[in-house]
Design a protein around this motif. Sequence first.
Motif, PDB file in Angstrom:
ATOM      1  N   PHE A 167       1.063  14.770  15.697  1.00 19.96           N
ATOM      2  CA  PHE A 167       1.343  14.092  16.953  1.00 19.96           C
ATOM      3  C   PHE A 167       2.747  13.502  16.886  1.00 19.96           C
ATOM      4  N   GLN A 205       5.395  10.376  18.911  1.00 22.83           N
ATOM      5  CA  GLN A 205       5.506   9.299  19.877  1.00 22.83           C
ATOM      6  C   GLN A 205       6.971   8.905  20.030  1.00 22.83           C
ATOM      7  N   ARG A 209       1.510   8.564  22.651  1.00 19.28           N
ATOM      8  CA  ARG A 209       1.481   9.556  21.588  1.00 19.28           C
ATOM      9  C   ARG A 209       1.074  10.909  22.168  1.00 19.28           C
ATOM     10  N   PHE A 262       0.192  15.103  21.560  1.00 16.49           N
ATOM     11  CA  PHE A 262      -0.263  16.152  20.644  1.00 16.49           C
ATOM     12  C   PHE A 262       0.839  17.186  20.464  1.00 16.49           C
ATOM     13  N   ALA A 302      -2.425  13.731  10.939  1.00 20.27           N
ATOM     14  CA  ALA A 302      -3.741  13.100  10.971  1.00 20.27           C
ATOM     15  C   ALA A 302      -4.805  14.116  10.601  1.00 20.27           C
ATOM     16  N   ASP A 310      -6.861  15.228  21.368  1.00 20.30           N
ATOM     17  CA  ASP A 310      -7.052  13.792  21.579  1.00 20.30           C
ATOM     18  C   ASP A 310      -6.945  13.018  20.272  1.00 20.30           C
ATOM     19  N   GLU A 311      -6.255  11.882  20.329  1.00 20.12           N
ATOM     20  CA  GLU A 311      -6.125  11.040  19.134  1.00 20.12           C
ATOM     21  C   GLU A 311      -7.487  10.609  18.590  1.00 20.12           C
ATOM     22  N   SER A 312      -8.439  10.427  19.478  1.00 14.91           N
ATOM     23  CA  SER A 312      -9.751   9.927  19.066  1.00 14.91           C
ATOM     24  C   SER A 312     -10.502  10.901  18.164  1.00 14.91           C
ATOM     25  N   TYR A 343      -9.352  12.178  15.485  1.00 14.17           N
ATOM     26  CA  TYR A 343      -8.765  12.091  14.146  1.00 14.17           C
ATOM     27  C   TYR A 343      -9.108  10.759  13.499  1.00 14.17           C
ATOM     28  N   TRP A 382      -4.696   8.720   9.432  1.00 14.73           N
ATOM     29  CA  TRP A 382      -3.351   8.889   9.969  1.00 14.73           C
ATOM     30  C   TRP A 382      -2.301   8.509   8.930  1.00 14.73           C
TER      31      TRP A 382
END
Length: 123
Positions: free
Chosen positions: A37, A39, A45, A47, A96, A106-108, A110, A113
């Motif tokens: 990812f 940012q 952030r 993908f 991650a 989606d960050e969720s 993972y 990190w």
Amino acid sequence: QVQLVESGGGLVQAGDSLRLSCAASGRTFSSSGMGWFRQAPGKEREFVGFIGGSDDTFYGSSVMGRFTCSRDRAKNTVYLQMRRLKPEDTAVYFCARHAGGSTVVDESAYDYWGQGTQVTVSS
């Protein structure tokens, strides 16, 4: 303790290439999916790319065709090869570990990190 450490960031010019590394310690991630990812300042952030346990890959639309994910299981390390870099690629890049499930963007999805590595692309 599980730890992901990114390295390889730096300051480059537009059109240059850079390879980021993400070294895992504390456990083996050879069968895990790993994501990248990024940012940028003031932005959410985003993908970038994913490499699955079977080395299948998937990329965000903004980097497709320019960035490549790979892994070296012997080194417990995943890589993000970045080519034809653009100023808009400037960001902190994170790796991650994918915790499972069908979504990879989606960050969720993972659970572990890294701390991130800065990539700056000048025009």
